[in-house]
Write a protein that holds these residues in place. Structure first.
Motif, PDB file in Angstrom:
ATOM      1  N   PHE A 142       6.968   5.465   0.157  1.00  0.00           N
ATOM      2  CA  PHE A 142       8.113   5.754  -0.706  1.00  0.00           C
ATOM      3  C   PHE A 142       9.234   4.771  -0.404  1.00  0.00           C
ATOM      4  O   PHE A 142       9.880   4.239  -1.318  1.00  0.00           O
ATOM      5  CB  PHE A 142       8.564   7.197  -0.471  1.00  0.00           C
ATOM      6  N   ALA A 143       9.466   4.501   0.877  1.00  0.00           N
ATOM      7  CA  ALA A 143      10.493   3.540   1.256  1.00  0.00           C
ATOM      8  C   ALA A 143      10.189   2.172   0.667  1.00  0.00           C
ATOM      9  O   ALA A 143      11.063   1.517   0.083  1.00  0.00           O
ATOM     10  CB  ALA A 143      10.585   3.452   2.778  1.00  0.00           C
ATOM     11  N   LEU A 144       8.924   1.772   0.774  1.00  0.00           N
ATOM     12  CA  LEU A 144       8.527   0.474   0.232  1.00  0.00           C
ATOM     13  C   LEU A 144       8.766   0.418  -1.271  1.00  0.00           C
ATOM     14  O   LEU A 144       9.297  -0.566  -1.796  1.00  0.00           O
ATOM     15  CB  LEU A 144       7.037   0.235   0.489  1.00  0.00           C
ATOM     16  N   ILE A 145       8.369   1.495  -1.945  1.00  0.00           N
ATOM     17  CA  ILE A 145       8.499   1.508  -3.399  1.00  0.00           C
ATOM     18  C   ILE A 145       9.974   1.431  -3.782  1.00  0.00           C
ATOM     19  O   ILE A 145      10.359   0.667  -4.674  1.00  0.00           O
ATOM     20  CB  ILE A 145       7.829   2.778  -3.987  1.00  0.00           C
ATOM     21  N   LEU A 146      10.796   2.203  -3.086  1.00  0.00           N
ATOM     22  CA  LEU A 146      12.238   2.164  -3.379  1.00  0.00           C
ATOM     23  C   LEU A 146      12.800   0.766  -3.143  1.00  0.00           C
ATOM     24  O   LEU A 146      13.564   0.235  -3.951  1.00  0.00           O
ATOM     25  CB  LEU A 146      12.983   3.163  -2.496  1.00  0.00           C
ATOM     26  N   MET A 147      12.412   0.192  -2.011  1.00  0.00           N
ATOM     27  CA  MET A 147      12.915  -1.150  -1.689  1.00  0.00           C
ATOM     28  C   MET A 147      12.479  -2.148  -2.748  1.00  0.00           C
ATOM     29  O   MET A 147      13.264  -2.973  -3.206  1.00  0.00           O
ATOM     30  CB  MET A 147      12.399  -1.588  -0.318  1.00  0.00           C
ATOM     31  N   PHE A 148      11.212  -2.037  -3.120  1.00  0.00           N
ATOM     32  CA  PHE A 148      10.675  -2.923  -4.144  1.00  0.00           C
ATOM     33  C   PHE A 148      11.460  -2.769  -5.444  1.00  0.00           C
ATOM     34  O   PHE A 148      11.892  -3.737  -6.057  1.00  0.00           O
ATOM     35  CB  PHE A 148       9.198  -2.585  -4.357  1.00  0.00           C
TER      36      PHE A 148
ATOM     37  N   SER B 157     -12.490  -5.031  -4.693  1.00  0.00           N
ATOM     38  CA  SER B 157     -13.596  -4.733  -3.782  1.00  0.00           C
ATOM     39  C   SER B 157     -13.066  -4.244  -2.449  1.00  0.00           C
ATOM     40  O   SER B 157     -13.624  -3.334  -1.827  1.00  0.00           O
ATOM     41  CB  SER B 157     -14.438  -5.982  -3.561  1.00  0.00           C
ATOM     42  N   ARG B 158     -11.975  -4.839  -1.984  1.00  0.00           N
ATOM     43  CA  ARG B 158     -11.417  -4.438  -0.688  1.00  0.00           C
ATOM     44  C   ARG B 158     -10.930  -2.991  -0.740  1.00  0.00           C
ATOM     45  O   ARG B 158     -11.091  -2.239   0.205  1.00  0.00           O
ATOM     46  CB  ARG B 158     -10.280  -5.376  -0.282  1.00  0.00           C
ATOM     47  N   ASN B 159     -10.305  -2.614  -1.860  1.00  0.00           N
ATOM     48  CA  ASN B 159      -9.840  -1.238  -1.991  1.00  0.00           C
ATOM     49  C   ASN B 159     -10.998  -0.253  -1.948  1.00  0.00           C
ATOM     50  O   ASN B 159     -10.909   0.797  -1.311  1.00  0.00           O
ATOM     51  CB  ASN B 159      -9.072  -1.055  -3.298  1.00  0.00           C
ATOM     52  N   LEU B 160     -12.096  -0.617  -2.624  1.00  0.00           N
ATOM     53  CA  LEU B 160     -13.243   0.288  -2.628  1.00  0.00           C
ATOM     54  C   LEU B 160     -13.802   0.436  -1.222  1.00  0.00           C
ATOM     55  O   LEU B 160     -14.130   1.535  -0.773  1.00  0.00           O
ATOM     56  CB  LEU B 160     -14.336  -0.226  -3.568  1.00  0.00           C
ATOM     57  N   GLN B 327      -0.718  -3.189   5.178  1.00  0.00           N
ATOM     58  CA  GLN B 327       0.009  -4.048   6.117  1.00  0.00           C
ATOM     59  C   GLN B 327       0.578  -5.273   5.409  1.00  0.00           C
ATOM     60  O   GLN B 327       1.659  -5.744   5.748  1.00  0.00           O
ATOM     61  CB  GLN B 327      -0.930  -4.523   7.229  1.00  0.00           C
ATOM     62  N   ASP B 328      -0.184  -5.779   4.425  1.00  0.00           N
ATOM     63  CA  ASP B 328       0.274  -6.956   3.695  1.00  0.00           C
ATOM     64  C   ASP B 328       1.537  -6.660   2.895  1.00  0.00           C
ATOM     65  O   ASP B 328       2.231  -7.578   2.470  1.00  0.00           O
ATOM     66  CB  ASP B 328      -0.820  -7.432   2.720  1.00  0.00           C
ATOM     67  N   ALA B 329       1.812  -5.377   2.674  1.00  0.00           N
ATOM     68  CA  ALA B 329       2.949  -5.019   1.821  1.00  0.00           C
ATOM     69  C   ALA B 329       4.191  -4.723   2.639  1.00  0.00           C
ATOM     70  O   ALA B 329       5.165  -4.201   2.129  1.00  0.00           O
ATOM     71  CB  ALA B 329       2.581  -3.811   0.958  1.00  0.00           C
ATOM     72  N   GLN B 330       4.161  -5.029   3.933  1.00  0.00           N
ATOM     73  CA  GLN B 330       5.314  -4.680   4.767  1.00  0.00           C
ATOM     74  C   GLN B 330       6.574  -5.430   4.368  1.00  0.00           C
ATOM     75  O   GLN B 330       7.677  -4.914   4.512  1.00  0.00           O
ATOM     76  CB  GLN B 330       4.992  -4.961   6.231  1.00  0.00           C
ATOM     77  N   TRP B 340       0.953  -5.871  -6.870  1.00  0.00           N
ATOM     78  CA  TRP B 340      -0.380  -5.263  -6.816  1.00  0.00           C
ATOM     79  C   TRP B 340      -0.819  -4.991  -5.379  1.00  0.00           C
ATOM     80  O   TRP B 340      -1.813  -4.334  -5.153  1.00  0.00           O
ATOM     81  CB  TRP B 340      -1.408  -6.136  -7.546  1.00  0.00           C
ATOM     82  N   LEU B 341      -0.047  -5.488  -4.402  1.00  0.00           N
ATOM     83  CA  LEU B 341      -0.383  -5.167  -3.014  1.00  0.00           C
ATOM     84  C   LEU B 341      -0.172  -3.689  -2.716  1.00  0.00           C
ATOM     85  O   LEU B 341      -0.658  -3.177  -1.724  1.00  0.00           O
ATOM     86  CB  LEU B 341       0.476  -6.008  -2.059  1.00  0.00           C
ATOM     87  N   LEU B 342       0.583  -3.027  -3.594  1.00  0.00           N
ATOM     88  CA  LEU B 342       0.857  -1.604  -3.360  1.00  0.00           C
ATOM     89  C   LEU B 342      -0.242  -0.684  -3.905  1.00  0.00           C
ATOM     90  O   LEU B 342      -0.176   0.519  -3.733  1.00  0.00           O
ATOM     91  CB  LEU B 342       2.194  -1.211  -3.994  1.00  0.00           C
ATOM     92  N   ILE B 343      -1.246  -1.277  -4.568  1.00  0.00           N
ATOM     93  CA  ILE B 343      -2.293  -0.442  -5.175  1.00  0.00           C
ATOM     94  C   ILE B 343      -2.943   0.519  -4.174  1.00  0.00           C
ATOM     95  O   ILE B 343      -3.171   1.690  -4.494  1.00  0.00           O
ATOM     96  CB  ILE B 343      -3.343  -1.330  -5.879  1.00  0.00           C
ATOM     97  N   PRO B 344      -3.240   0.069  -2.932  1.00  0.00           N
ATOM     98  CA  PRO B 344      -3.827   1.032  -1.978  1.00  0.00           C
ATOM     99  C   PRO B 344      -2.958   2.275  -1.815  1.00  0.00           C
ATOM    100  O   PRO B 344      -3.489   3.381  -1.645  1.00  0.00           O
ATOM    101  CB  PRO B 344      -3.907   0.248  -0.665  1.00  0.00           C
ATOM    102  N   GLY B 345      -1.640   2.086  -1.858  1.00  0.00           N
ATOM    103  CA  GLY B 345      -0.733   3.231  -1.742  1.00  0.00           C
ATOM    104  C   GLY B 345      -0.967   4.222  -2.860  1.00  0.00           C
ATOM    105  O   GLY B 345      -0.952   5.439  -2.659  1.00  0.00           O
TER     106      GLY B 345
END
Lengths: 320, 370, 331
Positions: A142-148, B157-160, B327-330, B340-345
């Protein structure tokens, strides 16, 4: 409570001892990796300074003894007393926790009451859906999404608790206002899961309570629906709410740890994280102890509140 | 006359229907729960055959396509509708100043999507070597439905494959918690006394510690040289250390309630052993409650793993889980450029939602006589 | 218009619950009259609609129940109100509840709020309906507690329900119901959860208070022994319908409906032969959901007549003065 705190300290100590090797092993590895010569004498001196050679139970006793005297040891990584590092961050940690707790109650209780009183209304469904999503979204996400969102559409970054110009400034009115401006987002993010959970509990409790016989009695007495809701069931339903601090507070501290890392807040959480990564044992041990202390004390306060709120418990205590 | 007999037989059916039948009937009425259950079945099904459903090898680097955005699947082109879907090729442009890559659709290149096509080799369940994928494009083309990461690996593929770890860790973790919770809660509730006191204090203590810091500490304690499999089980055990408390409480509470019931007393007088009473009489009567609680405990396991891996304290690359992918989305900047890095979320949220919906439905159904 | 001194008159009262499984007809066409200062007994097995009838009168039927028909309430000032037409959450019905019509419930354990003192709860009823200040209300509450036989009322008033015994709690409930001097008291199995000795005391108390206040009582119970003690007229209900209605003597000495006969036979009596088994009614009350055609009792009736009872619902016929029965055997 004292026993719990003692158990916490042992756990903290054991956890710190668990990783194979210690700070010095990784320190030596780092030196070797960068091609430097490791001075045996220096290592031995460091070992002695940090008591790494004595048996574990002695290390623990020494650590506890110092801790009771306010000496939390020294951080290997920062090369500063742990007490100072934590003292810097503790007030903000407590502030955020308290604000989050207040925010959670202010939002969850009215919504819970509304949802129960207007069961199956559109509003109830909306809050239920939001509640589910709130429960399902991890705080850091949620924090990430908000920041984004803020970065993408408003071009501002929302991390931190202070604007750059106040970061190192002394406390002043302006700095305080700056803090208040930065608080809402962390509080919202950290409080979300707890709020969602609390709404569901509040709603469930109230619905149970509203079906009880004494509510029907009161209705048969001619009490209006509104008064019926606020005089009787809300009082009863508040009890479990008060006792929820027991899990709400750990949840908030726990959520805060990870959200603080993402949002870059100057609280104890990120300190703990960095110390764990670096095996900075005194700092890590003290951090987790402080966090656990906070929750245990908070829970204790909530127990007292509960006794004060519910005459049945009060009565039993007196009778004993 | 006949109509009436139907009615009475129907009514009789209601009374003699077994507990499970009644629960199932009630569960079916809960639309959201059915919805959640369906989604989870689909997820788990895909996960079992993730090699087949993914389009390529998850470690293959497409160096020409670093941070490529998701390619849209088209049915229409300038000539109109095509039954066979296709993707357009990607054209890369690098900004000479910032070195930022931008991709645009290259309308001149068209890669039709084929089903049951041959692609990268993989081993199904680590046993059967094959190269059949559900869908894909002929070699030479690219298909990145969810885009690519910083090394140009296909995120779909990585997500799957990540789902395989993330979804199973919840199940394995809950299984461990279930065993611990049943044993300790059972002992606590059935025997009472000092044992009960000690176990209850331990539970209270574990619950009063904030979970994430505790998990973090324990996860940090895992030796760094462990193999991925060991780390996987290590993390599961760490997650269950806290997870069993809730289940143990449920078991204990239910046992205390049931211990007073007449049928237990009857069994005791008849000379049944403790073990027999627990397994034959007590377990069946609260199995439904346990199932509900297990369903509701899985999400917190999944969230725990995701959080730990996200911080870099849990599973480590090259293992893929949703947390590892996140981790890539930090970094906010990289997320802003590559959302699209947030798709796993998104997958995490959907999964947890589905579990919660299902748990809710099960909870309602667990009391079929209400 | 208000002939023979009626207080409340139900005409074809129907309370249906609209559930997912179908329409549950908890009360299906009930009509009766209560005269001033008289007591009506409402008898039947659990689940036959007695309690719902009472709830319907006060309009406190829980969701998703709906009440139709007429509930005519003859107020003291000669005005007639149809309670069935009032908004169940409205002000008018609230002014009647707890004031002119009051109710006491079966479970004295759960009918009082655990978080408030009994004084608080009694005073609430007084303050809601009477324009007096708190001190006066408190004095009145103490007076009422004294009247219902609670010892040291000035001390008990500040106690919480869990500090009182079941019998005392039920007395407190009665005090709460009577503090506004109602015209009609609905007692929904008020003694079922109490010890037999306490039961007798409570019944005595209710009879005394009825005389003192001059109110009518609807007494709901499945215990026919209690009915004999306290009521003037009896209505026997089965599955949402009244199956027999008559004076207490008629019902006890000349029961007509097979159901009433069975009910009476199931009471143990002193002096009956020790070896004789108590007779019970076979089967249980079915759910009033999608009921079969015909008389509602026929599946359990020993005098069931094929081709008659299972085709039509028998009407309620007056067999003699003040004695009605709903059965084809008498009609």
């Amino acid at each position: 409570m004292v026993i719990v705190l003692w158990a916490v300290s042992i756990t903290a100590f054991v956890i710190i001892q668990l990783p194979p090797g210690d700070f010095l092993t990784s320190y030596i590895m780092k030196l070797e990796a960068s091609g430097q010569i490791v001075d045996e004498a220096e290592i031995a001196a460091l070992r002695k300074q940090y008591d790494l050679d004595s048996p574990i139970h002695l290390q623990y006793c020494k650590w506890m003894w110092k801790m009771l005297h306010g000496d939390f040891g020294k951080s290997f990584e920062w090369n500063r007393p742990v007490r100072d590092l934590i003292a810097e961050r503790l007030p903000l940690t407590v502030t955020i926790s308290i604000f989050t707790l207040i925010f959670t109650y202010l939002l969850a209780i009215p919504i819970g009451i509304y949802s129960a009183a207007r069961q199956y209304s559109i509003g109830d469904y909306t809050f239920t859906v939001f509640g589910f999503i709130g429960l399902a979204t991890p705080g850091f996400l949620f924090a990430l999404i908000l920041m984004f969102f803020f970065y993408r559409y408003f071009g501002i970054s929302v991390g931190g608790l202070f604007s750059p110009q106040y970061q190192l400034a002394d406390w002043s009115g302006a700095k305080f206002i700056d803090l208040l401006k930065h608080l809402p987002i962390p509080v919202l993010v950290i409080g979300m899961a707890g709020t969602a959970g609390l709404i569901r509990i509040m709603r469930g409790c109230l619905l149970d309570e509203l079906r009880k016989q004494y509510v029907i009695t009161a209705r048969a007495k001619g009490v209006s629906e509104r008064r019926l809701l606020f005089k009787y069931p809300v009082r009863v339903a508040i009890n479990p709410i008060a006792s929820t601090i027991g899990w709400l507070l750990p949840g908030i501290v726990s959520g805060q740890t990870i959200v603080a890392i993402v949002l870059d807040l100057p609280t104890v959480g990120p300190l703990l994280f960095r110390s764990l990564v670096n095996q900075d044992m005194y700092l890590a041990g003290s951090s987790i102890m402080i966090l656990a202390f906070l929750t245990v004390i908070g829970t204790f306060i909530s127990d007292i509140l509960l006794v004060w709120l519910d005459p049945r418990i009060r009565y039993e205590k007196q009778a004993r | 006359m006949k109509n009436k007999q139907d009615k009475t037989s129907l009514e009789e059916k209601y009374y003699i229907a077994s507990q499970w039948q009644l629960m199932w009937r009630k569960f079916k009425k809960h639309k959201l729960a059915i919805f959640g259950g369906t989604i989870l079945s689909i997820f788990y099904f895909i996960t079992i055959f993730c090699g087949f459903f993914s389009t390529q090898d998850i470690y293959k680097r497409h160096t020409q396509y670093i941070y490529a955005p998701p390619q849209r699947i088209h049915f229409f082109d300038e000539k109109g509708f095509h039954l066979r879907p296709f993707v357009y090729g990607l054209k890369r442009k690098i900004d000479p100043v910032t070195f930022r890559r931008t991709y645009t659709e290259d309308r001149t290149k068209k890669y039709p999507i084929y089903f049951f096509t041959h692609g990268d080799k993989y081993r199904l369940w680590n046993l059967f070597p094959t190269d059949i994928h559900l869908f894909g494009v002929k070699s030479g083309g690219t298909i990145f439905i969810f885009g690519t990461d910083k090394l140009g690996r296909d995120l779909f593929s990585r997500n799957l494959h990540a789902a395989r770890i993330s979804l199973s860790i919840g199940l394995v973790g809950v299984f461990l918690s279930f065993i611990l919770g049943c044993i300790l809660g059972g002992i606590s509730g059935y025997f009472g006394g000092t044992v009960d006191m000690v176990i209850q204090r331990v539970i209270e203590f574990l619950i009063s510690i904030p979970t994430i810091p505790l998990w973090m500490c324990l996860a940090a304690a895992l030796p760094p040289h462990w193999s991925p499999i060991k780390v996987y089980f290590g993390i599961t055990i760490i997650l269950s250390i806290v997870g069993w408390c809730g289940l143990a409480r449920v078991v204990r509470g239910k046992l205390l309630e049931l211990r007073e019931e007449d049928f237990v007393m009857a069994a005791k007088i008849a000379g049944a052993t403790d073990y027999r009473i627990i397994t034959r009489h007590l377990l069946p009567s609260f199995l439904s409650y346990l199932i509900v609680n297990i369903t509701l405990a899985i999400p917190s396991m999944i969230l725990g793993e995701t959080s730990l891996s996200f911080l870099g304290l849990g599973l480590q690359p090259p293992v893929v889980s949703w947390g590892v992918l996140l981790q890539d989305a930090q970094n906010v900047r990289s997320v802003a450029l590559h959302p699209w890095l947030l798709i796993p979320g998104l997958f995490v949220i959907i999964t947890v939602l589905a579990f919660n919906f299902m748990g809710d439905g099960l909870r309602d159904a667990a009391d079929p006589y209400k | 218009m208000n002939n023979n001194n009626s207080l409340l008159e139900l005409k074809n009262l129907r309370t249906y619950f609209y559930l997912d499984e179908g329409v549950l007809k908890a009360v299906d066409g009930v009509s009766f009259k209560i005269k001033r200062e008289k007591t009506l007994g409402l008898v039947g097995e659990s689940g036959c609609g007695k309690s719902v009838t009472a709830q319907s009168i006060l309009r406190i039927v829980p969701h998703p129940g709906k009440t139709e028909g007429e509930i005519l309430f003859y107020q003291n000032n000669k005005k007639v109100i149809d309670l069935a037409r009032l908004d169940p959450f409205g002000k008018e019905i609230r002014n009647i509840r707890g004031n002119e019509i009051t109710m006491i419930f079966q479970e004295p354990m759960t009918s009082l709020s655990p978080l408030h003192t009994i004084g608080n709860q009694i005073m609430e009823a007084i303050l809601l309906h009477q324009k007096i200040n708190k001190q006066k209300a408190r004095r009145l509450a103490i007076e009422m507690l004294d009247k219902v036989g609670i010892p040291i009322p000035s001390q008990r008033i500040d106690e919480y329900p869990h500090q009182l015994s079941g019998g005392l709690r039920q007395r407190a409930m009665i005090a709460m119901a009577l503090c506004c001097k109602p015209n009609l008291l609905i007692a929904d199995e008020p003694t079922t959860a109490l010890d037999v000795t306490v039961q007798a005391q409570i019944l005595e108390l209710m009879k005394d208070l009825q005389k003192e206040f001059g109110m009518s009582i609807i007494y709901i119970t499945h215990n026919l022994g209690v009915i004999a003690e306290i009521t003037d007229e009896v209505a026997v209900m089965y599955l949402g319908k009244i199956v027999e209605y008559g004076s207490i003597d008629e019902i006890f000495h000349n029961p007509l409906h097979p159901y009433t006969v069975r009910l009476l036979k199931s009471i143990p009596k002193v002096g009956r032969k020790a070896r004789m088994r108590l007779e019970s009614i076979k089967g249980a009350v079915p759910l009033p959901l999608g009921l079969p055609r015909g008389c509602r009792f026929y599946p359990r009736c020993p005098q069931f007549k094929e081709g008659l009872c299972n085709l039509d619902n028998p009407p309620l016929v007056e067999v003699q003065e003040k004695h009605k029965v709903r059965c084809f055997l008498f009609g």
